[in-house]
Design an enzyme around this catalytic site. Structure first.
Site, PDB file in Angstrom:
ATOM      1  N   ASP A   2     -12.071  62.560  73.448  1.00  0.00           N
ATOM      2  CA  ASP A   2     -12.656  61.973  72.243  1.00  0.00           C
ATOM      3  C   ASP A   2     -11.690  61.079  71.505  1.00  0.00           C
ATOM      4  OD1 ASP A   2     -11.008  64.308  71.388  1.00  0.00           O
ATOM      5  OD2 ASP A   2     -11.718  63.711  69.396  1.00  0.00           O
ATOM      6  N   GLU A  38      -7.708  71.496  82.202  1.00  0.00           N
ATOM      7  CA  GLU A  38      -7.335  70.667  81.049  1.00  0.00           C
ATOM      8  C   GLU A  38      -7.848  69.248  81.253  1.00  0.00           C
ATOM      9  OE1 GLU A  38      -6.865  70.286  78.149  1.00  0.00           O
ATOM     10  OE2 GLU A  38      -4.771  70.332  77.511  1.00  0.00           O
ATOM     11  N   ASP A  39      -8.091  68.559  80.148  1.00  0.00           N
ATOM     12  CA  ASP A  39      -8.576  67.176  80.262  1.00  0.00           C
ATOM     13  C   ASP A  39      -7.449  66.202  80.575  1.00  0.00           C
ATOM     14  OD1 ASP A  39      -7.391  67.489  77.765  1.00  0.00           O
ATOM     15  OD2 ASP A  39      -9.006  66.561  76.625  1.00  0.00           O
ATOM     16  N   LYS A  97      -1.101  61.423  81.799  1.00  0.00           N
ATOM     17  CA  LYS A  97      -0.723  60.140  81.212  1.00  0.00           C
ATOM     18  C   LYS A  97       0.707  59.814  81.611  1.00  0.00           C
ATOM     19  CE  LYS A  97      -2.526  59.279  77.058  1.00  0.00           C
ATOM     20  NZ  LYS A  97      -2.656  59.161  75.593  1.00  0.00           N
ATOM     21  N   ASP A 140      -0.552  64.810  78.109  1.00  0.00           N
ATOM     22  CA  ASP A 140       0.118  63.666  77.488  1.00  0.00           C
ATOM     23  C   ASP A 140       1.571  64.075  77.225  1.00  0.00           C
ATOM     24  OD1 ASP A 140       0.888  61.463  76.065  1.00  0.00           O
ATOM     25  OD2 ASP A 140      -0.465  61.754  74.383  1.00  0.00           O
ATOM     26  N   ARG A 148     -17.079  61.641  73.756  1.00  0.00           N
ATOM     27  CA  ARG A 148     -16.918  62.665  74.798  1.00  0.00           C
ATOM     28  C   ARG A 148     -18.010  62.565  75.855  1.00  0.00           C
ATOM     29  NH1 ARG A 148     -13.071  66.464  72.956  1.00  0.00           N
ATOM     30  NH2 ARG A 148     -13.080  66.872  70.732  1.00  0.00           N
ATOM     31  N   PHE A 194      -4.494  55.161  74.878  1.00  0.00           N
ATOM     32  CA  PHE A 194      -5.405  56.192  74.410  1.00  0.00           C
ATOM     33  C   PHE A 194      -6.750  56.034  75.098  1.00  0.00           C
ATOM     34  CE2 PHE A 194      -8.096  58.657  71.628  1.00  0.00           C
ATOM     35  CZ  PHE A 194      -7.297  59.769  71.447  1.00  0.00           C
ATOM     36  N   VAL A 195      -7.164  57.056  75.833  1.00  0.00           N
ATOM     37  CA  VAL A 195      -8.386  56.969  76.631  1.00  0.00           C
ATOM     38  C   VAL A 195      -9.476  57.891  76.073  1.00  0.00           C
ATOM     39  CG1 VAL A 195      -7.153  56.308  78.729  1.00  0.00           C
ATOM     40  CG2 VAL A 195      -7.561  58.735  78.271  1.00  0.00           C
TER      41      VAL A 195
HETATM   42  P1  IMP Z   1      -0.440  66.891  74.777  1.00  0.00           P
HETATM   43  O1  IMP Z   1      -0.161  68.201  74.077  1.00  0.00           O
HETATM   44  O2  IMP Z   1       0.280  65.746  74.129  1.00  0.00           O
HETATM   45  O3  IMP Z   1      -0.207  66.955  76.269  1.00  0.00           O
HETATM   46  O4  IMP Z   1      -1.946  66.519  74.514  1.00  0.00           O
HETATM   47  C1  IMP Z   1      -2.903  67.447  74.712  1.00  0.00           C
HETATM   48  C2  IMP Z   1      -4.254  67.080  74.171  1.00  0.00           C
HETATM   49  O5  IMP Z   1      -4.276  65.903  73.386  1.00  0.00           O
HETATM   50  C3  IMP Z   1      -5.192  66.807  75.305  1.00  0.00           C
HETATM   51  O6  IMP Z   1      -5.727  67.999  75.809  1.00  0.00           O
HETATM   52  C4  IMP Z   1      -6.234  65.932  74.650  1.00  0.00           C
HETATM   53  O7  IMP Z   1      -7.204  66.737  74.030  1.00  0.00           O
HETATM   54  C5  IMP Z   1      -5.457  65.170  73.614  1.00  0.00           C
HETATM   55  N1  IMP Z   1      -5.108  63.825  74.130  1.00  0.00           N
HETATM   56  C6  IMP Z   1      -3.933  63.390  74.611  1.00  0.00           C
HETATM   57  N2  IMP Z   1      -4.000  62.106  74.999  1.00  0.00           N
HETATM   58  C7  IMP Z   1      -5.279  61.723  74.764  1.00  0.00           C
HETATM   59  C8  IMP Z   1      -6.005  60.492  74.984  1.00  0.00           C
HETATM   60  O8  IMP Z   1      -5.493  59.474  75.472  1.00  0.00           O
HETATM   61  N3  IMP Z   1      -7.308  60.497  74.604  1.00  0.00           N
HETATM   62  C9  IMP Z   1      -7.940  61.582  74.077  1.00  0.00           C
HETATM   63  N4  IMP Z   1      -7.304  62.750  73.855  1.00  0.00           N
HETATM   64  C10 IMP Z   1      -5.983  62.825  74.202  1.00  0.00           C
HETATM   65 MG    MG Z   2      -7.647  68.915  74.791  1.00  0.00          MG
END
Ligand code: IMP
Ligand code: MG
Length: 189
Positions: free
Chosen positions: A161, A98-99, A130, A102, A167, A154-155
């Site tokens: 992206d 995973e990238d 994060k 959050d 990206r 936000f990164v």
């Molecule tokens: P989560 O479900 O909130 O943990 O977020 C999952 C997805 O949101 C990640 O896999 C990213 O693709 C996107 N995401 C969350 N935070 C960021 C950020 O700071 N920059 C870019 N994409 C983000």
């Molecule tokens: Mg993602």
């Protein structure tokens, strides 16, 4: 494109060094096991490609397309499987790539789904975690492998992206505030 970056948080060199360490750890942990690296697209694409080349084991690469974000910078909380995996993971050792974690909602949903398919093991390798200001609004996900912790901003870059841009930056950075204001979407946080 680089003019839109306010600050570099993690340099290209630091990312490459850390990815090599993560690959070495996975190589140690999965020796002799039937390993599947499962990248969550599109965000993990660049990380997956680099990480896979740092794992010195036979392995299968597969991908799943999950969408939880539109073009906005906040989580919708709803995760949609847009493209499922092709590999059977029953009895196999799966590392989800995973990238960024959050809120953790995307991964919680995916982990639930993948567990129903009886893998021998299921662990998470994320480039970024994060450090949320309000962690109680998310899900606690334990990742076996973590590249870096980043502040609650936000990164973009290295696969991540904003509105499908940035990206291909080789580093992780933060956008200038005016980039959001000219494109309309307000960044959260
Ligand atoms: P989560 O479900 O909130 O943990 O977020 C999952 C997805 O949101 C990640 O896999 C990213 O693709 C996107 N995401 C969350 N935070 C960021 C950020 O700071 N920059 C870019 N994409 C983000
Ligand atoms: Mg993602």
């Amino acid at each position: 494109m680089r003019d839109d970056i306010e600050e570099t948080l993690i340099s290209e060199q630091a990312i490459q060094a850390r990815v090599a360490e993560l690959g070495a750890a996975i190589t140690r942990d999965y020796a002799g096991k039937d390993l599947v690296l499962l990248g969550i697209l599109r965000g993990s694409l660049i990380f997956l490609a680099d990480l896979a080349r740092q794992v010195a084991l036979p392995l299968e690469i597969d991908t799943i397309v999950a969408a939880s974000y539109g073009d906005e910078t906040h989580s919708s909380g709803v995760v949609k499987i847009v493209k499922d995996i092709e590999a059977s993971i029953e009895g196999r050792h799966v590392v989800i790539v995973e990238d960024i974690i959050d809120t953790g909602l995307t991964l919680r949903n995916l982990l639930e789904l993948l567990r129903t398919r009886s893998p021998a093991s299921l662990r998470v390798c994320t480039l970024l975690v994060k450090d949320r200001v309000f962690p109680e609004q998310g899900e606690r996900i334990e990742a076996a492998y973590v590249g870096f912790h980043v502040p609650d901003r936000f990164v973009v870059g290295y696969g991540l992206d904003y509105a499908q841009r940035y990206r291909n930056l080789p580093f992780i950075g933060v956008l200038k505030p005016e980039v959001y204001t000219t494109t309309g979407a307000a960044p959260t946080p």
